[in-house]
Scaffold this motif. Structure first.
Motif, short mmCIF file in Angstrom:
data_model
loop_
_atom_site.label_atom_id
_atom_site.label_comp_id
_atom_site.label_asym_id
_atom_site.label_seq_id
_atom_site.Cartn_x
_atom_site.Cartn_y
_atom_site.Cartn_z
N GLU A 1 -62.31 -52.60 -51.37
CA GLU A 1 -60.97 -52.79 -50.81
C GLU A 1 -60.78 -51.93 -49.56
OE1 GLU A 1 -56.29 -52.06 -52.04
OE2 GLU A 1 -57.84 -51.91 -53.59
N ARG A 2 -61.17 -50.66 -49.64
CA ARG A 2 -61.02 -49.77 -48.47
C ARG A 2 -61.84 -50.27 -47.28
NH1 ARG A 2 -61.23 -45.71 -52.44
NH2 ARG A 2 -63.42 -45.26 -51.95
N ALA A 3 -63.06 -50.74 -47.54
CA ALA A 3 -63.90 -51.23 -46.44
C ALA A 3 -63.28 -52.47 -45.80
CB ALA A 3 -65.30 -51.53 -46.96
N PHE A 4 -62.79 -53.40 -46.62
CA PHE A 4 -62.20 -54.62 -46.06
C PHE A 4 -60.90 -54.31 -45.31
CE2 PHE A 4 -64.48 -56.79 -49.75
CZ PHE A 4 -65.61 -57.04 -48.99
N LEU A 5 -60.12 -53.38 -45.84
CA LEU A 5 -58.90 -52.97 -45.12
C LEU A 5 -59.24 -52.34 -43.78
CD1 LEU A 5 -56.73 -51.56 -48.04
CD2 LEU A 5 -56.21 -53.57 -46.63
N ARG A 6 -60.34 -51.59 -43.74
CA ARG A 6 -60.77 -50.99 -42.47
C ARG A 6 -61.17 -52.07 -41.48
NH1 ARG A 6 -59.95 -47.90 -38.57
NH2 ARG A 6 -61.74 -46.89 -37.64
N VAL A 7 -61.86 -53.11 -41.93
CA VAL A 7 -62.23 -54.22 -41.05
C VAL A 7 -60.96 -54.84 -40.47
CG1 VAL A 7 -63.28 -56.51 -40.89
CG2 VAL A 7 -64.38 -54.73 -42.28
N TYR B 1 -62.43 -63.79 -42.58
CA TYR B 1 -63.34 -63.59 -43.70
C TYR B 1 -63.05 -62.28 -44.42
CZ TYR B 1 -67.49 -63.19 -46.55
OH TYR B 1 -68.33 -63.03 -47.63
N ALA B 2 -62.73 -61.24 -43.68
CA ALA B 2 -62.39 -59.96 -44.30
C ALA B 2 -61.16 -60.12 -45.18
CB ALA B 2 -62.15 -58.88 -43.24
N ARG B 3 -60.20 -60.91 -44.74
CA ARG B 3 -59.01 -61.16 -45.55
C ARG B 3 -59.36 -61.95 -46.81
NH1 ARG B 3 -54.47 -59.44 -43.24
NH2 ARG B 3 -54.52 -59.03 -41.01
N LEU B 4 -60.26 -62.90 -46.67
CA LEU B 4 -60.68 -63.70 -47.83
C LEU B 4 -61.34 -62.81 -48.88
CD1 LEU B 4 -61.11 -66.65 -49.00
CD2 LEU B 4 -63.43 -66.40 -48.12
N VAL B 5 -62.30 -62.00 -48.47
CA VAL B 5 -63.01 -61.17 -49.45
C VAL B 5 -62.13 -60.03 -49.94
CG1 VAL B 5 -65.36 -61.84 -48.87
CG2 VAL B 5 -64.27 -59.98 -47.60
N LEU B 6 -61.18 -59.58 -49.13
CA LEU B 6 -60.19 -58.62 -49.64
C LEU B 6 -59.38 -59.28 -50.74
CD1 LEU B 6 -58.59 -55.99 -49.69
CD2 LEU B 6 -57.23 -56.89 -47.77
N GLY B 7 -58.99 -60.53 -50.53
CA GLY B 7 -58.26 -61.26 -51.56
C GLY B 7 -59.06 -61.40 -52.84
N ARG B 8 -60.34 -61.70 -52.71
CA ARG B 8 -61.20 -61.80 -53.90
C ARG B 8 -61.31 -60.46 -54.62
NH1 ARG B 8 -61.95 -66.54 -56.19
NH2 ARG B 8 -64.11 -67.07 -55.94
N THR B 9 -61.39 -59.40 -53.84
CA THR B 9 -61.46 -58.05 -54.41
C THR B 9 -60.18 -57.72 -55.17
OG1 THR B 9 -62.91 -57.35 -52.60
CG2 THR B 9 -61.80 -55.60 -53.84
N LEU B 10 -59.05 -58.04 -54.58
CA LEU B 10 -57.76 -57.80 -55.23
C LEU B 10 -57.63 -58.66 -56.49
CD1 LEU B 10 -55.58 -57.67 -52.01
CD2 LEU B 10 -56.17 -55.71 -53.48
N GLN B 11 -58.12 -59.89 -56.41
CA GLN B 11 -58.09 -60.78 -57.57
C GLN B 11 -58.89 -60.18 -58.72
OE1 GLN B 11 -60.08 -64.51 -56.93
NE2 GLN B 11 -59.16 -65.47 -58.72
N ARG B 12 -60.05 -59.66 -58.43
CA ARG B 12 -60.88 -59.05 -59.48
C ARG B 12 -60.21 -57.81 -60.08
NH1 ARG B 12 -67.08 -58.47 -58.09
NH2 ARG B 12 -67.01 -57.55 -60.17
N GLN B 13 -59.31 -57.20 -59.34
CA GLN B 13 -58.56 -56.05 -59.85
C GLN B 13 -57.30 -56.49 -60.60
OE1 GLN B 13 -58.07 -52.67 -57.04
NE2 GLN B 13 -59.40 -53.85 -55.69
N GLY B 14 -57.05 -57.79 -60.65
CA GLY B 14 -55.86 -58.30 -61.33
C GLY B 14 -54.61 -58.21 -60.48
N ARG B 15 -54.74 -57.96 -59.22
CA ARG B 15 -53.60 -57.84 -58.30
C ARG B 15 -53.40 -59.20 -57.61
NH1 ARG B 15 -55.72 -52.65 -55.28
NH2 ARG B 15 -53.99 -53.08 -53.87
#
Length: 127
Positions: free
Chosen positions: A60-66, A75-89
């Motif tokens: 999450e921190r890396a994608f937010l930095r991008v 793409y950074a927003r997409l994978v940030l979304g996937r990361t947040l989804q895996r966290q249940g957010r």
């Protein structure tokens, strides 16, 4: 990236991520992160390796930095979304993936958005 060795390390880390060997990729990427931490491509690759190794907060921190460095990186927003989804957010994930889909209306992105919406609907139905 300044040195040829750094570029080679970055390319090797890309190969390792593509092979789903994230821990090896992160070891290889370490010196690159030290030298070029403000390069969106370096942060994005690190984020992917963190995501594949289930280090979700680091991802999450890396994608937010991008996104901080390049707000137009869909793409950074997409994978940030996937990361947040895996966290249940899910609501945060939905917002990021919806924005990514708006920026880049690819069917694969839209499918992920639909998946998150369905997950939110299931959660809300169970409440």
């Amino acid at each position: 990236m300044r040195t040829e060795g750094t570029v080679e390390a970055f390319r090797e880390a890309e190969k390792l991520v593509a092979q789903r060997r994230p821990f090896e990729a992160l070891r290889t990427l370490g010196p690159v992160l030290d030298e070029a931490a403000d390069k969106p491509s370096v942060q994005l690759l690190a984020g992917r390796a963190y995501l594949f190794s289930a280090q979700l907060h680091r991802a999450e921190r890396a994608f937010l930095r991008v996104i901080e460095l390049d707000p137009s990186d869909h793409y950074a927003r997409l994978v940030l979304g996937r990361t947040l989804q895996r966290q249940g957010r899910l609501n945060e994930a939905h917002a990021q993936v919806r924005l990514a889909t708006t920026m880049y209306p690819d069917p694969a992105y839209q499918e992920i958005l639909g998946e998150i919406r369905a997950h939110i609907a299931r959660v809300n139905a169970g409440s």
